[in-house]
Scaffold this motif. Structure first.
Motif, short mmCIF file in Angstrom:
data_model
loop_
_atom_site.label_atom_id
_atom_site.label_comp_id
_atom_site.label_asym_id
_atom_site.label_seq_id
_atom_site.Cartn_x
_atom_site.Cartn_y
_atom_site.Cartn_z
N THR A 27 0.83 -1.21 0.00
CA THR A 27 0.00 0.00 0.00
C THR A 27 0.86 1.25 0.00
O THR A 27 0.58 2.21 -0.73
CB THR A 27 -0.94 -0.01 1.22
OG1 THR A 27 -1.72 -1.20 1.22
CG2 THR A 27 -1.86 1.19 1.20
N GLN A 28 1.90 1.25 0.80
CA GLN A 28 2.80 2.40 0.85
C GLN A 28 3.49 2.61 -0.50
O GLN A 28 3.60 3.75 -0.98
CB GLN A 28 3.84 2.21 1.95
CG GLN A 28 4.80 3.38 2.11
CD GLN A 28 5.80 3.16 3.24
OE1 GLN A 28 5.76 2.15 3.92
NE2 GLN A 28 6.68 4.11 3.43
N ALA A 29 3.94 1.53 -1.13
CA ALA A 29 4.60 1.65 -2.43
C ALA A 29 3.66 2.18 -3.49
O ALA A 29 4.06 3.00 -4.35
CB ALA A 29 5.16 0.29 -2.85
N CYS A 30 2.39 1.78 -3.46
CA CYS A 30 1.43 2.25 -4.45
C CYS A 30 1.05 3.70 -4.24
O CYS A 30 0.77 4.43 -5.20
CB CYS A 30 0.18 1.37 -4.42
SG CYS A 30 0.43 -0.33 -4.99
N CYS A 31 1.03 4.15 -3.00
CA CYS A 31 0.66 5.54 -2.71
C CYS A 31 1.82 6.49 -2.99
O CYS A 31 1.61 7.61 -3.47
CB CYS A 31 0.20 5.67 -1.26
SG CYS A 31 -1.34 4.81 -0.89
N ASP B 78 9.27 4.80 -7.29
CA ASP B 78 9.95 4.14 -8.40
C ASP B 78 8.98 3.82 -9.53
O ASP B 78 9.07 2.78 -10.19
CB ASP B 78 10.62 2.85 -7.91
CG ASP B 78 11.65 3.12 -6.83
OD1 ASP B 78 12.41 4.10 -6.97
OD2 ASP B 78 11.70 2.35 -5.85
N GLY B 79 8.02 4.71 -9.76
CA GLY B 79 7.01 4.47 -10.78
C GLY B 79 5.84 3.67 -10.21
O GLY B 79 5.79 3.34 -9.03
N CYS B 80 4.90 3.35 -11.08
CA CYS B 80 3.72 2.59 -10.64
C CYS B 80 4.12 1.15 -10.35
O CYS B 80 4.68 0.47 -11.22
CB CYS B 80 2.64 2.62 -11.71
SG CYS B 80 1.82 4.21 -11.87
N PRO B 81 3.86 0.66 -9.15
CA PRO B 81 4.22 -0.73 -8.83
C PRO B 81 3.45 -1.73 -9.68
O PRO B 81 2.27 -1.54 -10.00
CB PRO B 81 3.84 -0.86 -7.35
CG PRO B 81 3.78 0.54 -6.83
CD PRO B 81 3.32 1.37 -7.99
N VAL B 82 4.12 -2.80 -10.04
CA VAL B 82 3.51 -3.94 -10.71
C VAL B 82 3.65 -5.12 -9.75
O VAL B 82 4.75 -5.60 -9.48
CB VAL B 82 4.19 -4.24 -12.05
CG1 VAL B 82 3.60 -5.50 -12.68
CG2 VAL B 82 4.05 -3.06 -13.01
N ILE B 83 2.52 -5.57 -9.20
CA ILE B 83 2.51 -6.57 -8.12
C ILE B 83 2.02 -7.89 -8.67
O ILE B 83 0.88 -8.00 -9.13
CB ILE B 83 1.60 -6.11 -6.96
CG1 ILE B 83 2.04 -4.72 -6.47
CG2 ILE B 83 1.61 -7.12 -5.83
CD1 ILE B 83 1.03 -4.05 -5.57
N LEU B 84 2.89 -8.89 -8.67
CA LEU B 84 2.52 -10.23 -9.14
C LEU B 84 2.33 -11.15 -7.93
O LEU B 84 3.20 -11.25 -7.08
CB LEU B 84 3.60 -10.77 -10.07
CG LEU B 84 3.31 -12.13 -10.73
CD1 LEU B 84 3.80 -12.15 -12.17
CD2 LEU B 84 3.95 -13.28 -9.96
N VAL B 85 1.17 -11.79 -7.86
CA VAL B 85 0.82 -12.69 -6.76
C VAL B 85 0.85 -14.12 -7.28
O VAL B 85 0.18 -14.44 -8.27
CB VAL B 85 -0.56 -12.34 -6.18
CG1 VAL B 85 -0.89 -13.27 -5.02
CG2 VAL B 85 -0.60 -10.89 -5.73
N CYS B 86 1.62 -14.99 -6.63
CA CYS B 86 1.75 -16.37 -7.09
C CYS B 86 1.69 -17.31 -5.90
O CYS B 86 1.90 -16.92 -4.75
CB CYS B 86 3.05 -16.57 -7.88
SG CYS B 86 4.55 -16.23 -6.94
N LEU C 135 -0.61 -1.95 -10.88
CA LEU C 135 -1.13 -3.15 -11.53
C LEU C 135 -0.98 -4.34 -10.58
O LEU C 135 0.10 -4.58 -10.04
CB LEU C 135 -0.38 -3.42 -12.83
CG LEU C 135 -0.72 -4.73 -13.55
CD1 LEU C 135 -2.16 -4.72 -14.06
CD2 LEU C 135 0.25 -4.98 -14.70
N VAL C 136 -2.08 -5.09 -10.39
CA VAL C 136 -2.07 -6.33 -9.63
C VAL C 136 -2.26 -7.48 -10.62
O VAL C 136 -3.18 -7.46 -11.43
CB VAL C 136 -3.18 -6.35 -8.57
CG1 VAL C 136 -3.19 -7.69 -7.82
CG2 VAL C 136 -3.00 -5.20 -7.58
N ILE C 137 -1.36 -8.47 -10.56
CA ILE C 137 -1.37 -9.60 -11.50
C ILE C 137 -1.70 -10.88 -10.74
O ILE C 137 -1.04 -11.22 -9.76
CB ILE C 137 -0.02 -9.74 -12.21
CG1 ILE C 137 0.36 -8.44 -12.92
CG2 ILE C 137 -0.05 -10.89 -13.20
CD1 ILE C 137 1.79 -8.44 -13.46
#
Length: 668
Positions: free
Chosen positions: A267-271, A275-283, A381-383
């Protein structure tokens, strides 16, 4: 009789000794003896035997209706005639027909099963990570038995330095504005305290849920289960009147400490976006809680951001579309229910046509890349990824990580899961994927995609970043029982796919009527054979049999760039499966061979249907309950038979392995 009912009603609200709840299951229910009508049943052996009869529970239920109607008041915990003060617990009163007003002290929670529409009248509450205040519109809450239960929690909010009297006046004014009866207002305000929250819960009935519940297989999913609690309270009856029931808090969302820490960091990184818009990959493996984590994370982010992008790469358990799709959707509304309650049209979608990509991994990677190229990197982006993380699935996941280059990887797994290594930046750089090689050195090196189709094969696509970069790895372990064990899942994945498709088909129901119309009573669109191209994705079908396979099938309504031309009025058949935009889905209800027409049922609006020029038929089938529950039919049910002969040559499905054999990547 009135005195006896009053006494039984009071006892219905009091805890019963454990021994009195045990009785033989085969014993027949008997009414109470007449000699006990005018007095107390007593506590001797005869009275104990009378209370142990099953008929006693029926009387308790009957007497409890007097409490629900307000004719009687439940006693306090001590057994006295007056109700104990409820300053530290929730208070619920009926507001209007089908509506309930709920007062929650600060940090108080209500975990429930059912569905309702929530309006925050005063203060603030949080539901599945999303905070709802009194300035916001109503939100629909869906908490079925198939998923973890939702929880309404009173959270801290700004009081603007108001005095307690000013707070009470403000809350009372909101209750008046929503036509809460005077007696109910008085009861609620007796429990009012600073930082408490007041919400209005209305009964909820949508065309989609009506359609889903109309099928016997799913008619129970919102049904409130009777809890074996220690006592019966008036609040339970009031909540039941709006279609919800209190549930064990352990059945709600359970977050481990590492999950909370990871979510706070994301949440902190997205707000901040340093370093640009975070791209979060969930696996993670199957049944580990990836979809639940994604919904909760998206809801939390929507408290701070106007929207979040969501890339769906899990073909079998899609969030916003029917199964078999790779999609990119802009999410601006919270996810307060399971997938079948929020089927939406994505910004970009490709119909892959299978619930798994094990038969054609190359086309799957091409599909993911095609959809991902629509991401503009303007919002986080959430993946979501597949739960296939063993063997070939692990190698394919490494390819996907290199392809999408996420800034954060959330790896969810149980402690003793050994098939999935830690996805550190070093591991992703060095490990061999299914179609890509690992780095020979630590410095950046382009991906080697020799032997595959050219990555840049679509016109108009931007350059794809093939350089691997460092990412932040967040490893979390789920807290809920049975995590990672697909055999202990609440519902099988195929059932969840069926109900998601029913949720999509529920959009066909007209909004102006409350009656559920069977699909065969709806008027389909007529589409000429030569107006659309046709392709069967998952297997080879002889041209002479193509119409047999198409009839009564689920199809993707797609748009290809090439113009569909046909000199005759016959069907136009494609020789290869295109990677193209999918605009929605439909059911081919019938094929008119004389007039050369497809009859298609679909909720896609007409302005989008004009763009459709291709029908893709995959291995995603219409749920069986759609065929077996055709109301109003006489005799044999259309498309349903019990005399199918699987011994006939060709009767079974033919699987074709289209993915390449894994190459051995040497490190020399």
């Amino acid at each position: 009789l009135g005195a006896a009912l009053a006494r039984v009603a009071l006892e219905a609200a009091m805890p019963r000794p454990p021994a009195l709840r045990r009785f033989p299951a085969a014993r027949r229910a008997q009414p109470p003896r007449k000699r006990r009508r005018q007095g107390d049943p007593g506590s001797g052996p005869a009275a104990r035997k009378w209370r142990e009869r099953p008929g006693r529970d029926a009387w308790r239920e009957y007497a409890a209706s007097f409490v629900r109607s307000g004719l009687l008041q439940a006693p306090g915990p001590a057994g006295g005639g007056e109700a104990a003060p409820a300053a530290r617990s929730l208070a619920a009163v009926e507001a209007r027909e089908g509506g309930v007003v709920l007062l929650l002290p600060h940090a108080q929670k209500l975990t429930f099963t059912g569905k309702c529409r929530l309006t925050c009248l005063y203060g603030a509450v949080q539901v599945f990570g999303f905070t709802i205040t009194q300035e916001q519109p109503p939100y629909d809450l869906f908490s079925p038995q198939t998923h973890c239960a939702l929880t309404i929690e009173a959270v801290t909010y700004e009081t603007l330095e108001k005095s307690k009297k000013e707070m009470r006046l403000s809350a009372r004014a909101m209750l008046r504005a929503h036509h809460v009866p005077r007696d109910a207002r008085i009861k609620l305000m007796k429990n009012f305290a600073p930082l408490c929250s007041v919400v209005l819960l209305d009964g909820l009935d949508t065309s989609v849920t009506r359609f889903v519940l109309n099928h016997p297989e799913f008619s129970h999913i919102f049904r409130v289960k009777r809890q074996r609690g220690p006592c019966f309270t008036p609040e339970d009856a009031v909540l039941a009147s709006t279609g919800i029931g209190k549930h064990d808090p352990e059945s709600g969302l359970l977050l481990s400490e590492c999950s909370v820490s990871a979510i706070e960091e994301l949440t902190q990184a997205c707000c901040e976006e340093d370093d640009g818009c975070p791209v979060i990959l969930v696996c993670g493996p199957k049944s580990i809680g990836k979809s639940t984590f994604n919904r909760y994370l998206i809801n939390l982010l929507l408290n701070h951001l106007p929207c979040v992008e969501y890339l769906e790469c899990d073909l079998g358990q899609t969030e916003f579309t029917p199964p078999g799709c790779v999609s990119l959707i802009n999410v601006s509304e919270p996810c307060l229910g399971p997938p079948f309650t929020h089927q939406r049209m994505p910004r970009k979608m490709v119909y892959y046509g299978e619930a798994s990509c094990d038969q054609d991994t190359e086309r799957y990677i091409d599909t993911v890349k095609y959809v991902f190229n629509s991401y503009k990197k303007e919002v986080p982006l959430v993946i979501n990824t597949m739960g296939w993380v063993k063997g070939v699935g692990l190698l394919l996941l490494i390819d996907i990580i290199r392809l999408l280059a996420p800034s954060h990887i959330v790896q969810i797994s149980v402690e003793d899961f050994k098939d999935m290594p830690r996805f550190t930046p070093e591991y992703i750089n060095l490990a061999a994927g299914l179609h890509t090689k690992g780095k020979l050195q630590g410095k950046c090196k382009s991906m080697d995609v020799s032997g595959m189709e050219d990555w840049k094969q679509y016109e108009g696509e931007s350059d794809f970043q093939t350089l691997t970069i460092g990412h932040k790895l967040l490893c979390i372990q789920p807290k809920f029982p049975g995590a990672g064990n697909a055999g202990e899942a609440r519902v099988h994945s195929s059932i969840l796919r069926d109900v998601a498709m029913l949720g999509y088909l529920g959009q066909l129901q007209p909004l102006e009527t409350r009656a559920v119309l069977p699909l065969h009573s709806l008027i389909p669109y007529q589409v000429p054979f030569n107006a659309v191209a046709l392709r069967v994705i998952h297997t080879d079908v002889a041209p002479t049999h193509i119409m047999y396979s198409v009839n009564a099938s689920w199809v993707g309504l797609c748009r290809i760039l090439d113009e569909v031309r046909c000199q005759t009025d016959g069907p136009v058949l494609l020789t290869q499966t295109p990677v193209c935009d999918c605009l929605g889905f439909g059911i081919i209800r019938g094929v008119d061979m004389e007039r050369k027409l497809y009859h298609i049922l679909t909720p896609v609006p007409p302005e989008n249907l004009r763009l459709v020029n291709c029908l893709l038929l995959g291995n995603i089938t219409i749920p069986d309950c759609v065929f077996t529950n055709q109301q109003g039919t006489e005799g044999e049910i259309p498309y349903v038979t019990s005399e199918y002969n699987y011994d006939i040559s060709g009767a079974g499905k033919l699987k074709m392995k289209k993915h390449l054999k894994r190459r051995e990547h040497s490190r020399s």
